[in-house]
Structures are given as C-alpha cells and as structure tokens.
Design an enzyme around this catalytic site. Structure first.
Site, PDB file in Angstrom:
ATOM      1  N   PRO A  13      62.580  16.965  63.632  1.00 50.83           N
ATOM      2  CA  PRO A  13      63.693  16.032  63.854  1.00 50.83           C
ATOM      3  C   PRO A  13      64.073  15.402  62.531  1.00 50.83           C
ATOM      4  O   PRO A  13      63.224  14.819  61.846  1.00 50.83           O
ATOM      5  CB  PRO A  13      63.096  14.999  64.823  1.00 50.83           C
ATOM      6  CG  PRO A  13      61.621  15.071  64.601  1.00 50.83           C
ATOM      7  CD  PRO A  13      61.317  16.473  64.200  1.00 50.83           C
ATOM      8  N   GLN A  66      63.391  13.364  70.669  1.00 51.13           N
ATOM      9  CA  GLN A  66      62.530  12.393  69.993  1.00 51.13           C
ATOM     10  C   GLN A  66      63.066  10.988  70.204  1.00 51.13           C
ATOM     11  O   GLN A  66      64.236  10.710  69.934  1.00 51.13           O
ATOM     12  CB  GLN A  66      62.415  12.659  68.493  1.00 51.13           C
ATOM     13  CG  GLN A  66      61.357  11.725  67.880  1.00 51.13           C
ATOM     14  CD  GLN A  66      61.199  11.859  66.391  1.00 51.13           C
ATOM     15  OE1 GLN A  66      62.107  11.543  65.635  1.00 51.13           O
ATOM     16  NE2 GLN A  66      60.018  12.307  65.957  1.00 51.13           N
ATOM     17  N   CYS A  96      58.548   7.652  61.008  1.00 49.86           N
ATOM     18  CA  CYS A  96      59.682   7.312  60.149  1.00 49.86           C
ATOM     19  C   CYS A  96      59.415   5.996  59.414  1.00 49.86           C
ATOM     20  O   CYS A  96      59.085   4.995  60.048  1.00 49.86           O
ATOM     21  CB  CYS A  96      60.957   7.199  60.969  1.00 49.86           C
ATOM     22  SG  CYS A  96      62.419   6.815  59.985  1.00 49.86           S
ATOM     23  N   LYS A 135      54.584  12.335  67.231  1.00 48.13           N
ATOM     24  CA  LYS A 135      54.714  12.779  65.842  1.00 48.13           C
ATOM     25  C   LYS A 135      54.348  11.598  64.953  1.00 48.13           C
ATOM     26  O   LYS A 135      54.978  10.546  65.025  1.00 48.13           O
ATOM     27  CB  LYS A 135      56.127  13.259  65.523  1.00 48.13           C
ATOM     28  CG  LYS A 135      56.269  13.847  64.114  1.00 48.13           C
ATOM     29  CD  LYS A 135      57.659  14.417  63.873  1.00 48.13           C
ATOM     30  CE  LYS A 135      57.721  15.178  62.544  1.00 48.13           C
ATOM     31  NZ  LYS A 135      57.480  14.337  61.371  1.00 48.13           N
ATOM     32  N   HIS A 167      52.496  14.698  60.253  1.00 43.21           N
ATOM     33  CA  HIS A 167      53.005  14.801  58.886  1.00 43.21           C
ATOM     34  C   HIS A 167      51.849  14.430  57.977  1.00 43.21           C
ATOM     35  O   HIS A 167      51.375  13.291  58.001  1.00 43.21           O
ATOM     36  CB  HIS A 167      54.181  13.848  58.700  1.00 43.21           C
ATOM     37  CG  HIS A 167      54.867  13.987  57.373  1.00 43.21           C
ATOM     38  ND1 HIS A 167      56.191  13.690  57.205  1.00 43.21           N
ATOM     39  CD2 HIS A 167      54.414  14.376  56.158  1.00 43.21           C
ATOM     40  CE1 HIS A 167      56.537  13.899  55.948  1.00 43.21           C
ATOM     41  NE2 HIS A 167      55.464  14.305  55.292  1.00 43.21           N
ATOM     42  N   GLY A 209      56.078  19.261  53.666  1.00 46.00           N
ATOM     43  CA  GLY A 209      56.049  20.045  52.442  1.00 46.00           C
ATOM     44  C   GLY A 209      55.872  21.535  52.605  1.00 46.00           C
ATOM     45  O   GLY A 209      55.612  22.238  51.621  1.00 46.00           O
ATOM     46  N   GLY A 229      60.693  21.310  58.000  1.00 41.92           N
ATOM     47  CA  GLY A 229      61.763  20.323  57.896  1.00 41.92           C
ATOM     48  C   GLY A 229      62.864  20.789  56.982  1.00 41.92           C
ATOM     49  O   GLY A 229      63.696  21.606  57.333  1.00 41.92           O
ATOM     50  N   ARG A 230      62.832  20.277  55.736  1.00 40.52           N
ATOM     51  CA  ARG A 230      63.920  20.572  54.800  1.00 40.52           C
ATOM     52  C   ARG A 230      64.072  22.058  54.506  1.00 40.52           C
ATOM     53  O   ARG A 230      65.188  22.534  54.284  1.00 40.52           O
ATOM     54  CB  ARG A 230      63.705  19.778  53.514  1.00 40.52           C
ATOM     55  CG  ARG A 230      63.999  18.286  53.671  1.00 40.52           C
ATOM     56  CD  ARG A 230      63.487  17.492  52.492  1.00 40.52           C
ATOM     57  NE  ARG A 230      62.040  17.411  52.495  1.00 40.52           N
ATOM     58  CZ  ARG A 230      61.307  16.944  51.487  1.00 40.52           C
ATOM     59  NH1 ARG A 230      61.915  16.534  50.392  1.00 40.52           N
ATOM     60  NH2 ARG A 230      59.996  16.880  51.574  1.00 40.52           N
TER      61      ARG A 230
END
Length: 339
Positions: A13, A66, A96, A135, A167, A209, A229-230
């Site tokens: 997310p 989420q 977050c 998460k 994470h 990562g 993610g990215r």
C-alpha cells in the site's frame, strides 16, 4: 485468496500511488499477486464518500483494504464496511511514520502501544470473516526491535491474527521525513527471518528495500511472502514475471501485452469522466530499460495532461516504442547481412 497463496508476492500500500487505476494496471501483469489499497482512515470510511474511497474494479481481486485508526469499535465498523464492499483482506497500518498519521494516533506510533493494537485486531477479527492482518515496522525510535516486534506480534497472535507484513526497518518518528524513513534506518532482514523461524505457525511477509524478483526469491527461503513497494511501482514490468517465477505457474506478460489489457479499462474510465493522466501516470515506468522508454514517458507526461486527452495518446506513445524497436531490428538484420 488462500487458494493461490497470494501473499507470496504482494504490492505494498503506497499513499498517492496504489489507487484503483494503479491496481488494475498491476493486475494486467500478474493474476496472482496480492494488491493493497492506499491507507484509508476509519473516519474517512465511516463518514466519507465510500464509492470514491472504496470502489474498485472486480478485476483487482485478490485485493486488500488497508485501514488507519486506533479505536477498536471504529476499526471494526470500517472493517465490516470493507468486507461488504468485497475486499479479500482487512489490514491495519502500524507502519506509516508521517506527522499527519501520528497526530491521529495511528500508523507507526502504535508500535509503542502493542496492547492497543491487539485490542484493535481482536475487534476487527470478530467483525469480519476475511483475514484480518497487520503491517508493522520492527520498532520506532529507541525501541529495541527484538522486543518491540516480537511483543507486538505475540499480542496480536493471541488476539487471533495469523498474518503479519513486516517492514524490516525502524521508523524514526521525529527528525526523519516519511521519505527518509523509507531509506535511512538500516534494514534488518535476519530479524524478520528469525520471527518466522521462531513463530512457524504464523504467516510472515517481509517488506522494505526489496528491488528485484531475484531478491524476492532469496527471501522466500526464509519467510512466507514478499511485499514489493517502490520497485513494483517504478518498474511495474517486473510484475509480468511474478506468476511464472514466484507462483510457479502462469504466463509471463510483457509491457506491450499489459498495455493491450489495460486499454479497455482506460476507455471505460474515460467514458465515465476520468482524466487520462490519472491512469497514465502509473504507466510511466512500464517500459523501463527498453529502447524508446524516454519517448514513451514524454508522450504520456506531456500529451496526457492536456484537456480532452484520450486513448490516442497511449497509442501514439506505444507507436514510438514500436517504431524504435523496428528500426533496431532492421539495423540488426542489415548488419547480419553485411557480415
């Protein structure tokens, strides 16, 4: 969702990125990966425009909602609403680090209140039949990760949670921006691997990562799943290999095929009044590393934002890519004949 063990590869997310248009694009590349919405606060779900916030295309399944919040009753009600809208999983954001999230007493700051997180998850678990998941980070600020992570997981497990996405970084709530919190705190993958080894009955998904499917496959020797993610957003083409490589079956989808599959969705959304740029912005990295990728991005970026921009912009951008590939092929054949 469990049939294909969708958690083996999930797309994280990501605020302002993983909206409904992004998720449909990602689904054209992988039929099995688990997709997540952007975080939606409980207040927004309870009092906001639910079609705008929760509406999604049926092609997106399996897809998880989420939620952000810290009030058990509100989370339970928001979860019930999410389940009624058809989501396959309800996930609580405990990771977050933004100031806005902290001021609302949810996100990563909840790592300091594991008992409250467990109460929230117990309420969500009682409210819905779909999986209720967490998460989280491995800790925040000066917490000792071995203690903070295992305490949170164990309390939530006692409340009925069986699925955790971790994470593998701390979050620094003061002094680092959300962007810096994605890069600066060091990664501790072995701690997450150890969590799985010592809690084998739980489903543990690792995040943070991870930039390639080679890395994902290496992590899958230690944990149940990997969340990208990215890497998935900026180079979505890698998702085209997920079904074959990570799930052990299914086709490999290239960028051209993804555009072909996405095109009917774009046309429907244009007819419904959606601006083209709202959809094409997620396509910019689709041809990453392919000759002509710069022309593709330029056409979508410059032409896609113009008033009245339509499907022809995508076709024009695609033609530029195809034309360059044909030129390269022709030059290769000529070189071969000359040899």
């Amino acid at each position: 969702m469990q049939k294909y063990q969708a958690y083996r590869l999930a797309v994280a997310p990501m605020m302002d990125w993983t909206d409904r248009h992004c998720r449909v694009l990602h689904r054209t590349l992988s039929s099995r990966a688990l997709l997540y919405t952007e975080m939606v606060t409980t207040g927004a779900v309870l009092h906001g425009d639910r079609e705008k916030l929760l509406g999604f295309d049926q092609a997106e399944h399996p897809v998880a909602l989420q939620l952000g919040g810290s009030d058990p009753a509100e989370l339970a009600e928001a979860a019930r609403i999410g389940e009624a809208w058809g989501y396959d999983e309800i996930n609580l954001n405990v990771g977050c680090p933004s100031d806005r999230v902290q001021s609302g007493r949810f996100g990563a700051c909840l790592m300091r209140e594991p008992g409250l997180v467990a109460d929230c998850m117990a309420a969500v678990g009682e409210a819905v039949k779909v999986p209720a998941t967490v998460k989280c980070r491995i800790g925040v600020d000066d917490q000792e990760p071995e203690e903070s992570l295992f305490t949170l997981v164990d309390l939530c497990a006692r409340a009925g949670v069986r699925h955790f996405v971790v994470h593998a970084r701390k979050a620094w709530l003061k002094g680092l921006s959300p962007k810096e919190n994605r890069d600066i705190p060091p990664l501790d993958y072995p701690l997450v691997w150890r969590l799985k080894a010592e809690r084998p009955e739980l489903t543990i998904v690792i995040n943070g990562g991870i930039g390639s499917l080679d890395e994902a496959e290496a992590h899958l020797r230690h944990v149940d799943g990997v969340m990208l993610g990215r890497a998935a957003y900026h180079t979505p083409g890698l998702l085209g290999e997920v079904d074959a490589r990570i799930f052990g079956g299914g086709e490999t989808v290239d960028a051209f095929e993804a555009v072909r599959r996405y095109r009917p969705y774009v046309e429907r959304q244009l007819a419904a009044g959606t601006h083209l740029a709202a959809m094409t912005r997620h396509m910019l990295g689709l041809f990453h590393g392919v000759p002509g990728a710069r022309a593709w991005r330029r056409t979508l970026t410059v032409e896609g934002v113009k008033p009245g921009a339509g499907i022809e912009v995508i076709d024009r951008a695609l033609a530029e890519i195809s034309g360059l590939q044909e030129q390269r092929l022709a030059r290769g054949l000529e070189a071969g004949e000359a040899a």
